[in-house]
Design a protein around this motif. Sequence first.
Motif, PDB file in Angstrom:
ATOM      1  N   GLN A 297     -24.280  39.101  -4.893  1.00 34.88           N
ATOM      2  CA  GLN A 297     -25.017  38.881  -3.650  1.00 34.88           C
ATOM      3  C   GLN A 297     -24.107  39.074  -2.444  1.00 34.88           C
ATOM      4  O   GLN A 297     -24.464  39.722  -1.465  1.00 34.88           O
ATOM      5  N   GLN A 298     -22.899  38.532  -2.553  1.00 38.39           N
ATOM      6  CA  GLN A 298     -21.979  38.655  -1.427  1.00 38.39           C
ATOM      7  C   GLN A 298     -21.497  40.100  -1.249  1.00 38.39           C
ATOM      8  O   GLN A 298     -21.213  40.532  -0.137  1.00 38.39           O
ATOM      9  N   ILE A 299     -21.427  40.824  -2.354  1.00 35.68           N
ATOM     10  CA  ILE A 299     -21.051  42.241  -2.240  1.00 35.68           C
ATOM     11  C   ILE A 299     -22.137  43.000  -1.479  1.00 35.68           C
ATOM     12  O   ILE A 299     -21.855  43.806  -0.587  1.00 35.68           O
ATOM     13  N   VAL A 300     -23.391  42.707  -1.810  1.00 30.81           N
ATOM     14  CA  VAL A 300     -24.496  43.363  -1.102  1.00 30.81           C
ATOM     15  C   VAL A 300     -24.442  43.007   0.389  1.00 30.81           C
ATOM     16  O   VAL A 300     -24.502  43.884   1.251  1.00 30.81           O
ATOM     17  N   ASN A 301     -24.306  41.717   0.679  1.00 35.62           N
ATOM     18  CA  ASN A 301     -24.209  41.297   2.087  1.00 35.62           C
ATOM     19  C   ASN A 301     -23.025  41.976   2.771  1.00 35.62           C
ATOM     20  O   ASN A 301     -23.108  42.396   3.919  1.00 35.62           O
ATOM     21  N   GLY A 302     -21.908  42.071   2.052  1.00 32.62           N
ATOM     22  CA  GLY A 302     -20.700  42.667   2.600  1.00 32.62           C
ATOM     23  C   GLY A 302     -20.889  44.136   2.925  1.00 32.62           C
ATOM     24  O   GLY A 302     -20.402  44.626   3.942  1.00 32.62           O
ATOM     25  N   LEU A 303     -21.621  44.831   2.063  1.00 27.86           N
ATOM     26  CA  LEU A 303     -21.856  46.259   2.311  1.00 27.86           C
ATOM     27  C   LEU A 303     -22.717  46.455   3.557  1.00 27.86           C
ATOM     28  O   LEU A 303     -22.490  47.385   4.345  1.00 27.86           O
ATOM     29  N   VAL A 304     -23.700  45.565   3.744  1.00 28.07           N
ATOM     30  CA  VAL A 304     -24.576  45.681   4.914  1.00 28.07           C
ATOM     31  C   VAL A 304     -23.749  45.480   6.193  1.00 28.07           C
ATOM     32  O   VAL A 304     -23.758  46.321   7.097  1.00 28.07           O
ATOM     33  N   VAL A 305     -23.024  44.376   6.246  1.00 27.89           N
ATOM     34  CA  VAL A 305     -22.216  44.101   7.432  1.00 27.89           C
ATOM     35  C   VAL A 305     -21.120  45.159   7.588  1.00 27.89           C
ATOM     36  O   VAL A 305     -20.848  45.650   8.682  1.00 27.89           O
ATOM     37  N   GLY A 306     -20.518  45.530   6.458  1.00 29.90           N
ATOM     38  CA  GLY A 306     -19.420  46.497   6.476  1.00 29.90           C
ATOM     39  C   GLY A 306     -19.847  47.849   7.003  1.00 29.90           C
ATOM     40  O   GLY A 306     -19.088  48.517   7.706  1.00 29.90           O
ATOM     41  N   SER A 307     -21.079  48.258   6.691  1.00 28.46           N
ATOM     42  CA  SER A 307     -21.504  49.572   7.173  1.00 28.46           C
ATOM     43  C   SER A 307     -21.668  49.561   8.690  1.00 28.46           C
ATOM     44  O   SER A 307     -21.465  50.568   9.357  1.00 28.46           O
ATOM     45  N   VAL A 308     -22.038  48.386   9.238  1.00 30.93           N
ATOM     46  CA  VAL A 308     -22.111  48.275  10.699  1.00 30.93           C
ATOM     47  C   VAL A 308     -20.695  48.322  11.295  1.00 30.93           C
ATOM     48  O   VAL A 308     -20.439  49.039  12.261  1.00 30.93           O
ATOM     49  N   TYR A 309     -19.769  47.582  10.698  1.00 33.15           N
ATOM     50  CA  TYR A 309     -18.369  47.640  11.165  1.00 33.15           C
ATOM     51  C   TYR A 309     -17.888  49.084  11.156  1.00 33.15           C
ATOM     52  O   TYR A 309     -17.197  49.532  12.075  1.00 33.15           O
ATOM     53  N   ALA A 310     -18.248  49.792  10.088  1.00 28.70           N
ATOM     54  CA  ALA A 310     -17.783  51.176   9.950  1.00 28.70           C
ATOM     55  C   ALA A 310     -18.287  52.034  11.102  1.00 28.70           C
ATOM     56  O   ALA A 310     -17.533  52.831  11.669  1.00 28.70           O
ATOM     57  N   LEU A 311     -19.554  51.856  11.465  1.00 34.68           N
ATOM     58  CA  LEU A 311     -20.104  52.653  12.570  1.00 34.68           C
ATOM     59  C   LEU A 311     -19.362  52.380  13.880  1.00 34.68           C
ATOM     60  O   LEU A 311     -19.076  53.292  14.646  1.00 34.68           O
ATOM     61  N   VAL A 312     -19.085  51.102  14.125  1.00 33.06           N
ATOM     62  CA  VAL A 312     -18.374  50.753  15.356  1.00 33.06           C
ATOM     63  C   VAL A 312     -16.931  51.261  15.273  1.00 33.06           C
ATOM     64  O   VAL A 312     -16.392  51.804  16.240  1.00 33.06           O
ATOM     65  N   ALA A 313     -16.326  51.119  14.090  1.00 32.45           N
ATOM     66  CA  ALA A 313     -14.935  51.554  13.914  1.00 32.45           C
ATOM     67  C   ALA A 313     -14.794  53.052  14.176  1.00 32.45           C
ATOM     68  O   ALA A 313     -13.763  53.512  14.680  1.00 32.45           O
TER      69      ALA A 313
END
Lengths: 301, 237
Positions: free
Chosen positions: A8-24
Amino acid sequence: MSIDVLLQQIVNGLVVGSVYALVALGYTMVYGILQLINFAHGEVVMIGALTALVLAKWLLGAGVPPMIALLLAILIAMAVCAAVGVLVERIAYRPLRNAPRLAPLITAIGVSIFLQQIAILVFGRNYFSFPELISKTPIEIGHITINMNEIVILITSVALMAGLLWLVHNTKIGTAMRATAENQKVAGLMGIDINKIIAITFAIGSALGAIAGVMVASNYGQAHYYMGFMLGLKAFTAAVMGGIGNLWGAMVGGLILGLVENVGLIFVRGDYKDIFAFVVLVAVLIFRPQGLIGERVAERA
Amino acid sequence: MSALLDVKQLEVAYGGIKAIKKIDFHVDEGELVTLIGANGAGKSSTLRALSGLIKPVGGTVTYKGQDITGIPSHALVGLGIALCPEGRGVFARLNVHENLLMGAYARNDKAQILREVDEIYTMIPRLKERTAQLAGTLSGGEQQMLAIGRAMLAQPKLLMLDEPSMGLAPLMVEKIFEIINLIAKRGTTILLIEQNAQLALENAHRGYVLESGEITLAGDAKTLLADPRVKAAYLGG
C-alpha cells in the motif's frame, strides 16, 4: 499482513513520487541549460495549483461539467505558469547570466518570496479546498486501496514524462535544447537563438509544474500560497538525488523519494514524514554528490 | 569585382592591449585564403572578431558589400557564413547525426537537409560508420571532420576554419586537408586560419602572414611558400 501495508505504501509512494518527478524536471531542465537552481520553481507550481483551483470552482459554478472544467482549468494554469516562468527568466535571470553564480541563486530565492507575496495579494492567505473533480472513492485491488484520482495522476505523469523525453530526444527544438545546454557559444554559431531556447525551457518546465500543482492540490484536496515551498524543496532533493541536469535522474529521483517517504511512514509517525527527504538529500550530497545517475553537467573538459 | 569578404583596418583589443592592429585583407569568391602566423599572432582574435564572438574596437568587415561588423554570431549563418571553431566544439553528448542536423538548424528544407547529410557521409565515410555514436566518444580527428561536416550543412558561401589541424596526428591532418580541398573544389569560399604554414600554403590560393597583430606579408601562396622570410620563420629552414 505487513506485506499489504508495504504494498500500500509503495502505491502511495509512486503516486506522490510521480508528482515530485514532474516538479523535479523543472529544476533539472533549467539547471541543465543555465547551471541555475531556480528556487522559484516551487512557487510556479503553487501558482498553477491556485489558478486551476479558482478557475475550476468558477467553471463548476457556471454549470460546466467537472471533466471539462478540470481540463480547461489545467490548460489555462499551464499557460499562466509558462508565462510566469518566461517572465521570471527574462526579468530576473537573464540580466545576471554572466554574473557570478551566487547572484542568480540569491535572486532565485528573492523571486520565490516575491511570487509568494503576489499569490497572497491575488488569492489571499486562506487554505482553499480543491473540488473533487475526479472521484476519490476508494477502489480495492486485493488488499490495496487506490482511487481514480490517484490512477489518473500516475498515468498522466508517466505520459508527460514520456512526452518530454520524446521531445528532448527526437525533435529539432529538443536537440537544440541539448546543444545549448552543452555549449551556448557553439550553439549560437549554428544559428540557434539561445535566448529563445532558454525561454522555451522555462515555459515547458513551468507548464509541467502547473500540472504537478493541480495533482498535489487534488490529491490532498487543498491548496494554499505556501504549498510550493516544501514541495519545491522536495522536488529539488529528488533532482539532486537523481543527478541534477539529467532528465532520467529527476524522474528516478522523484519516484525514489516518494517511495522512501511513504515506506518510511510504516516506521515513524506521520508528522516526521518530511524528515526523510532531507536525510536523503544530506546522504546523497555526502556519498554521491553527482547523483544516482551521475553525470556532472556543469563540468566540461 | 568586389571581394566576398573585405576586412579593413580591423582592430581588436583586450582591455587596452591591442591584439590586432588595423589589419586589411580580403577573400574573393571561390578562393581558399589562409591566414598563417605563430601562436599568439592574433589569428584567433581575428576570427573571433569576424564571427561576432567579440566586438572589434575599430575597422569594418564587409561581406557581399554589406557591413557586418560586430554582428551577433547567430545571425551569421543566415548570411551564409559558417565558422568551424577552434578546438572543434562538437556537441559531445549529441550523436554524430544530431550534430550534423544542428549545423542545418537555421534551415527548414528537411528533405534537402537529409540529402546533404548523406552527401557528407559519402564525402567522409568515417562519420557514416559512427552516425549513432556520441560525438564525445570520437577521436580528435573524427571530431574535426564532424565539425567541418556540420559547418557545411549550413550551406555556407564562406566557410571559416579555425586551426583544423590543431592537436592532430600527421596522417589525420592530411585527411582533414583532403576534405578541405574537396570542399574548396566544389565552390565554397574558404578562409583558413592555420599554424601549420607549410600545409596551409600548399593548399591555399593566397596567404597572409600575421605577426604580433599585424599583416607582414601577403600574396600568392606559392610565392609565400618560396619566400625566404616565411621559410625562415615558419617552415623550419
